[in-house]
Design an enzyme around this catalytic site. Structure first.
Site, PDB file in Angstrom:
ATOM      1  N   GLY A 154       1.464   6.669   3.388  1.00 14.10           N
ATOM      2  CA  GLY A 154       0.850   7.852   3.331  1.00 14.10           C
ATOM      3  C   GLY A 154      -0.567   7.646   3.252  1.00 14.10           C
ATOM      4  N   CYS A 155      -0.817   6.515   2.599  1.00 10.34           N
ATOM      5  CA  CYS A 155      -2.289   6.354   2.131  1.00 10.34           C
ATOM      6  C   CYS A 155      -3.297   5.740   3.433  1.00 10.34           C
ATOM      7  CB  CYS A 155      -2.369   5.360   1.099  1.00 10.34           C
ATOM      8  SG  CYS A 155      -3.275   5.618  -0.514  1.00 10.34           S
ATOM      9  N   VAL A 156      -4.164   6.258   3.682  1.00 15.19           N
ATOM     10  CA  VAL A 156      -4.838   5.756   4.770  1.00 15.19           C
ATOM     11  C   VAL A 156      -6.289   5.112   4.417  1.00 15.19           C
ATOM     12  CG1 VAL A 156      -3.597   7.024   6.716  1.00 15.19           C
ATOM     13  CG2 VAL A 156      -5.544   8.057   5.530  1.00 15.19           C
ATOM     14  N   LYS A 174       0.745  -1.348   0.038  1.00 14.70           N
ATOM     15  CA  LYS A 174      -0.041   0.090   0.055  1.00 14.70           C
ATOM     16  C   LYS A 174       1.021   1.255  -0.120  1.00 14.70           C
ATOM     17  CE  LYS A 174      -3.525   1.709   3.021  1.00 14.70           C
ATOM     18  NZ  LYS A 174      -4.466   1.462   4.303  1.00 14.70           N
ATOM     19  N   PRO A 175       0.629   2.296  -0.683  1.00 18.79           N
ATOM     20  CA  PRO A 175       1.556   3.422  -0.878  1.00 18.79           C
ATOM     21  C   PRO A 175       1.531   4.108   0.375  1.00 18.79           C
ATOM     22  CG  PRO A 175      -0.191   3.416  -2.774  1.00 18.79           C
ATOM     23  CD  PRO A 175      -0.611   2.310  -1.742  1.00 18.79           C
TER      24      PRO A 175
END
Lengths: 101, 135, 110
Positions: free
Chosen positions: C108-110, C105-106
């Site tokens: 900073g992606c929440v 998952k990138p």
């Protein structure tokens, strides 16, 4: 514009205090906390560098100092013991805080 | 719109012996979403993070050094490296990775992100920030 | 939790991202895409391949704005925009396309 620097490592284990001293500017404050307090006493290699830090105020957190059995009488000249309230006051008196880890 | 603040990430640890370096990079990537004026400082053992030719295949951890080269895409374009820290470790700027960014204000010209500064300049940079985050 | 592909089992986390990046294959990508209700066509593959190349070079899954900026640069503005990307991957190009591409998952992606 001034900075409160905190140092939390013994100067005998890391170069953290030396590096902090190399980058502190006139008007800044250095506060020794945790194992950093071992760097505040007289008779060490670094005591000379501390004494040479012109225009930089020196503080040590008294709780950490007494916990480690170091008497305030052994502190280098000009090093002031402060309590947690004093820590908070220092943080508010400066524009930024920089933690040397 | 809130006011843009100057953030400095201070890196003083070598890359793989502790988690500090990787954590710093992750915070930089997350923080990049907030459109602040971000700079990175590399001094003391932190300069080891930028060495060329890192290969972690033999120690079973991720080599995150290539990620520094992506930071230009995240508008993180200022890598201040302290000359004295390099010299103390027998290094020169040539030992560091080529890290560049495309300058949007200059016809997307590719420019170097790494700026070698001396100790006094580094101290002045640290004293010119709104927020300093140390790793 | 796992995907089944060509008789083998590929572990994934609670959000569907595979846990071992080297487990990825094109067939696996089709399986993940099906679970995401995406029918992989040439346009989807172009983005998935782009992400894999980006990861190979930088060891990072890019944030969505970075992905779109990079796609714009290499594939042109008609593809490097939010509308195009979200039409291909309605639940977020970085999130959904990264999952299909077998990347983490990138950050900073929440």
């Amino acid at each position: 514009m001034s900075t409160l620097h905190t140092v939390n490592k013994s100067p005998f284990a890391t170069t953290t205090l030396a590096s902090c001293l190399n980058h502190a500017l006139e008007g800044d404050a250095i506060l020794l906390i945790e194992d950093g307090v071992y760097g505040g006493v007289v008779g060490t290699e670094l005591a000379k560098a501390l004494a040479a830090a012109k225009g930089v105020s020196l503080y040590v957190l008294s709780g950490d100092l007494t916990a480690r059995g170091i008497d305030t009488a052994r502190l280098v000249k000009g090093m002031k013991p402060i309590d947690y309230a004093g820590f908070v006051a220092l943080a508010t008196e400066h524009d930024r805080a920089q933690a040397w880890l | 719109m809130s006011e843009i603040k100057k953030f400095l990430y201070v890196n003083r640890k070598a890359p793989y012996g502790t988690i500090y370096a990787l954590e710093s990079l992750e915070v930089v990537l997350i923080g990049a979403a907030f459109d602040q004026d971000v700079s990175l400082a590399f001094l003391d053992d932190g300069v080891f993070q930028l060495l060329k030719k890192q290969d972690t295949a033999g120690i079973g951890v991720k080599n995150f050094s290539p990620t520094f080269r992506a930071l230009g895409d995240y508008d993180v374009t200022k890598f201040y490296v302290e000359q004295e820290s390099l010299t103390e470790r027998g290094l020169t700027a040539d030992d560091l990775m080529d890290i560049t960014y495309e300058d949007e204000d200059d016809d997307y010209e590719e420019k170097p992100s790494i700026r070698v500064v001396n100790r006094d300049e580094m101290a002045a940079i640290m004293g010119d920030q709104d927020v300093v985050l140390s790793f | 939790m796992s995907y089944q592909v060509n008789g083998t089992t590929v572990e994934h986390d609670e959000e569907g991202y595979i846990t071992t990046l080297s487990d990825w294959s094109k067939d696996l990508a089709e399986v993940i895409a099906k679970q995401e209700d995406i029918n992989m066509n040439e346009e989807h593959w172009e983005v998935v391949n782009f992400l894999r190349d980006y990861y190979e070079e930088y060891q990072i899954a890019p944030a969505v704005r970075v992905l779109i900026k990079a796609v714009k640069k290499t594939m042109g503005p008609e593809k490097g925009n939010n509308k195009y990307m979200y039409e291909l991957f309605p639940y977020g190009p970085a999130k959904q396309a990264c999952k299909i591409a077998g990347l983490p998952k990138p950050t900073g992606c929440v």
